[in-house]
Enzyme design. Structure first.
Site, PDB file in Angstrom:
ATOM      1  CG  HIS A  25      -1.862  -1.094   1.311  1.00 43.06           C
ATOM      2  ND1 HIS A  25      -2.861  -1.118   2.245  1.00 43.06           N
ATOM      3  CD2 HIS A  25      -2.012  -2.224   0.575  1.00 43.06           C
ATOM      4  CE1 HIS A  25      -3.584  -2.212   2.085  1.00 43.06           C
ATOM      5  NE2 HIS A  25      -3.077  -2.905   1.080  1.00 43.06           N
ATOM      6  CD  GLU A  27      -1.910   4.394   3.148  1.00 46.14           C
ATOM      7  OE1 GLU A  27      -2.985   5.005   3.085  1.00 46.14           O
ATOM      8  OE2 GLU A  27      -1.691   3.359   2.482  1.00 46.14           O
ATOM      9  CB  CYS A  55      -6.072  -0.527   5.526  1.00 43.94           C
ATOM     10  SG  CYS A  55      -4.376  -1.139   5.371  1.00 43.94           S
ATOM     11  CB  CYS A  58      -1.434   1.470   6.387  1.00 39.05           C
ATOM     12  SG  CYS A  58      -1.205   0.663   4.791  1.00 39.05           S
TER      13      CYS A  58
END
Length: 67
Positions: A25, A27, A55, A58
Site C-alpha cells: 500500500h 502508506e 487501513c 498501515c
C-alpha cells in the site's frame, strides 16, 4: 508521504498490482522509503499524510514505526 521537521523523508505510491504484493500500500511504501532514507526503523517525529484513511495494516505499521 512522510514529513519530519517540514521535510519530506519518504514517499510511496500503491504498488499492490505492479509488484503483486498485497502489503505494498502507498502508506507502507512511504514508511519503507522513509526508513531507508533515514537509516532507521524509528520514525518518531514523522507525520504520515494520505489521500484517505489508512487501513488497519498501515495504521499498525505506522504505530510500530513510532509515527
Amino acid at each position: 508521504m512522510r514529513i519530519r521537521d517540514g521535510q519530506v523523508v519518504g514517499e510511496g505510491l500503491s504498488r499492490v498490482v505492479l509488484s503483486r504484493d498485497p502489503t505494498a500500500h502507498a502508506e507502507m511504501e512511504a514508511i519503507r522509503d522513509a526508513a531507508k532514507r533515514l537509516g532507521t526503523r524509528d520514525l518518531r517525529g514523522c507525520e504520515l499524510y494520505s489521500t484517505s484513511r489508512p487501513c488497519k495494516m498501515c495504521e499498525t505499521a505506522a504505530y510500530w514505526a513510532g509515527v
